[in-house]
Enzyme design. Structure first.
Site, PDB file in Angstrom:
ATOM      1  N   HIS A  40     -44.122  60.404  29.873  1.00 49.86           N
ATOM      2  CA  HIS A  40     -43.887  59.791  31.186  1.00 49.86           C
ATOM      3  C   HIS A  40     -43.330  60.814  32.173  1.00 49.86           C
ATOM      4  CE1 HIS A  40     -44.793  55.625  30.163  1.00 49.86           C
ATOM      5  NE2 HIS A  40     -44.193  55.829  28.998  1.00 49.86           N
ATOM      6  N   ASP A  63     -47.907  52.709  30.396  1.00 48.71           N
ATOM      7  CA  ASP A  63     -47.538  51.609  29.509  1.00 48.71           C
ATOM      8  C   ASP A  63     -48.324  50.371  29.890  1.00 48.71           C
ATOM      9  OD1 ASP A  63     -45.722  53.115  28.061  1.00 48.71           O
ATOM     10  OD2 ASP A  63     -44.059  52.654  29.433  1.00 48.71           O
ATOM     11  N   TYR A  69     -44.839  50.790  15.914  1.00 49.82           N
ATOM     12  CA  TYR A  69     -44.186  52.071  16.180  1.00 49.82           C
ATOM     13  C   TYR A  69     -42.883  51.774  16.917  1.00 49.82           C
ATOM     14  CZ  TYR A  69     -43.354  56.865  17.711  1.00 49.82           C
ATOM     15  OH  TYR A  69     -42.790  58.103  17.913  1.00 49.82           O
ATOM     16  N   HIS A 118     -42.204  50.032  20.467  1.00 53.50           N
ATOM     17  CA  HIS A 118     -43.498  49.727  21.097  1.00 53.50           C
ATOM     18  C   HIS A 118     -44.101  48.397  20.644  1.00 53.50           C
ATOM     19  CE1 HIS A 118     -42.958  53.885  22.251  1.00 53.50           C
ATOM     20  NE2 HIS A 118     -43.917  53.745  23.120  1.00 53.50           N
ATOM     21  N   ASP A 133     -43.634  45.726  22.301  1.00 47.42           N
ATOM     22  CA  ASP A 133     -43.893  44.904  23.487  1.00 47.42           C
ATOM     23  C   ASP A 133     -44.786  45.602  24.514  1.00 47.42           C
ATOM     24  OD1 ASP A 133     -42.153  46.856  24.280  1.00 47.42           O
ATOM     25  OD2 ASP A 133     -40.713  45.500  25.250  1.00 47.42           O
ATOM     26  N   HIS A 134     -45.398  46.704  24.133  1.00 47.27           N
ATOM     27  CA  HIS A 134     -46.375  47.348  25.019  1.00 47.27           C
ATOM     28  C   HIS A 134     -47.189  48.368  24.240  1.00 47.27           C
ATOM     29  CE1 HIS A 134     -43.113  50.356  25.124  1.00 47.27           C
ATOM     30  NE2 HIS A 134     -43.980  51.226  25.571  1.00 47.27           N
ATOM     31  N   HIS A 146     -48.559  52.227  24.728  1.00 51.93           N
ATOM     32  CA  HIS A 146     -48.364  53.447  25.503  1.00 51.93           C
ATOM     33  C   HIS A 146     -49.552  54.374  25.253  1.00 51.93           C
ATOM     34  CE1 HIS A 146     -45.910  57.238  26.455  1.00 51.93           C
ATOM     35  NE2 HIS A 146     -46.813  57.707  25.623  1.00 51.93           N
TER      36      HIS A 146
HETATM   37 ZN   LIG Z   1     -44.623  54.766  27.371  1.00 53.18          ZN
END
Ligand SMILES: [Zn+2]
Length: 245
Positions: A186, A193, A221, A224, A226-227, A229
């Protein structure tokens, strides 16, 4: 692409102030928007900035696990990516970028060169000016642009349903504030994301493998669940154990 609809007006206006010879050079079929206009057909062996501009826009078509180099050299990988792009849109798939391919690219891009379904604003977590990361603001924006074109390819491959973007670039202070890791992509602008959207996390994570994302992190992972990447990195790192990745 909006410019296309005002071209007849522009043509009338320009006819007043330019010579007939110059006006005759305008070609409505290949006229672009305010972003970028290609001036020649591109095929394997070509090189230059126009090739690099093409590579950015077909970066989402490298094939499974691939990452297309954005080096301005039209080699076999670029030809394969152009061919996949052409196939995705029902164009003649010869791996040569000519007027039909460029017309489709013009239709897919906004005046700021972003693909029509993604924007710089949504890829910027803290409403920053793209400075304060690990690279210059210009590089962070350029990296984000490439990720947007990859997402546009992924979106099309998944039936043109909206992809839910929850953010992208972070300055160091922004990254610290949200608890990002110190080496987070990022900070470089290429990480995005994704929310579950209509596709679901695992479908997004699986599909991303086909569109040039060398970093994919998802459910299972750490951090992660909830999203999803997606990002660029020098060596592949995919991990979404709950999705079998
Ligand atoms: Zn991310």
């Amino acid at each position: 692409m909006k410019l296309r609809f005002v071209l007849p007006v522009l043509a009338l206006l320009s006819a007043v102030v330019v010579t007939p010879a110059a006006a005759a050079e305008a070609d409505p079929v290949t006229a672009a928007d305010a972003c970028y206009t290609w001036g020649r057909t591109l095929s394997q062996g070509a090189s230059g900035e126009d090739v690099r501009q093409l590579q950015i826009r077909v970066a989402g078509y490298p094939g499974y696990g691939g990452v297309l180099g954005l080096d301005g050299q039209f080699g076999p990988a670029t030809k394969a990516a152009v061919t996949r792009f052409q196939q995705a849109y029902g164009l003649g798939a010869d791996g040569i970028a000519g007027s039909a391919t460029f017309s489709k690219l013009y239709a897919l891009q906004d005046n700021d060169c972003t693909p029509v379904n993604f924007s710089y604003d949504e890829l910027n977590n803290c409403n920053s000016d793209w400075s304060g990361g690990k690279v210059s603001a210009a590089t962070a924006r350029a990296n984000a642009l490439v990720s947007m074109w990859k997402l546009q390819a992924m979106r099309h491959a998944m039936g043109d349903r909206p992809i839910d973007v929850n953010g992208g670039f972070r300055s160091v202070s922004c990254n610290n504030a949200v608890g990002g890791s110190t080496g987070s992509r990022h900070l470089y602008g290429d990480a995005v994301d994704l929310g579950a959207g209509p596709q679901g996390f695992c479908a997004l994570a699986r599909q991303a493998r086909n569109h040039g994302f060398s970093e994919i992190l998802g459910p299972g992972y750490t951090g992660h669940n909830d999203h999803v990447h997606v990002a660029h990195r020098s060596s592949r790192f995919w991990s979404a154990p709950s999705c079998g990745i």
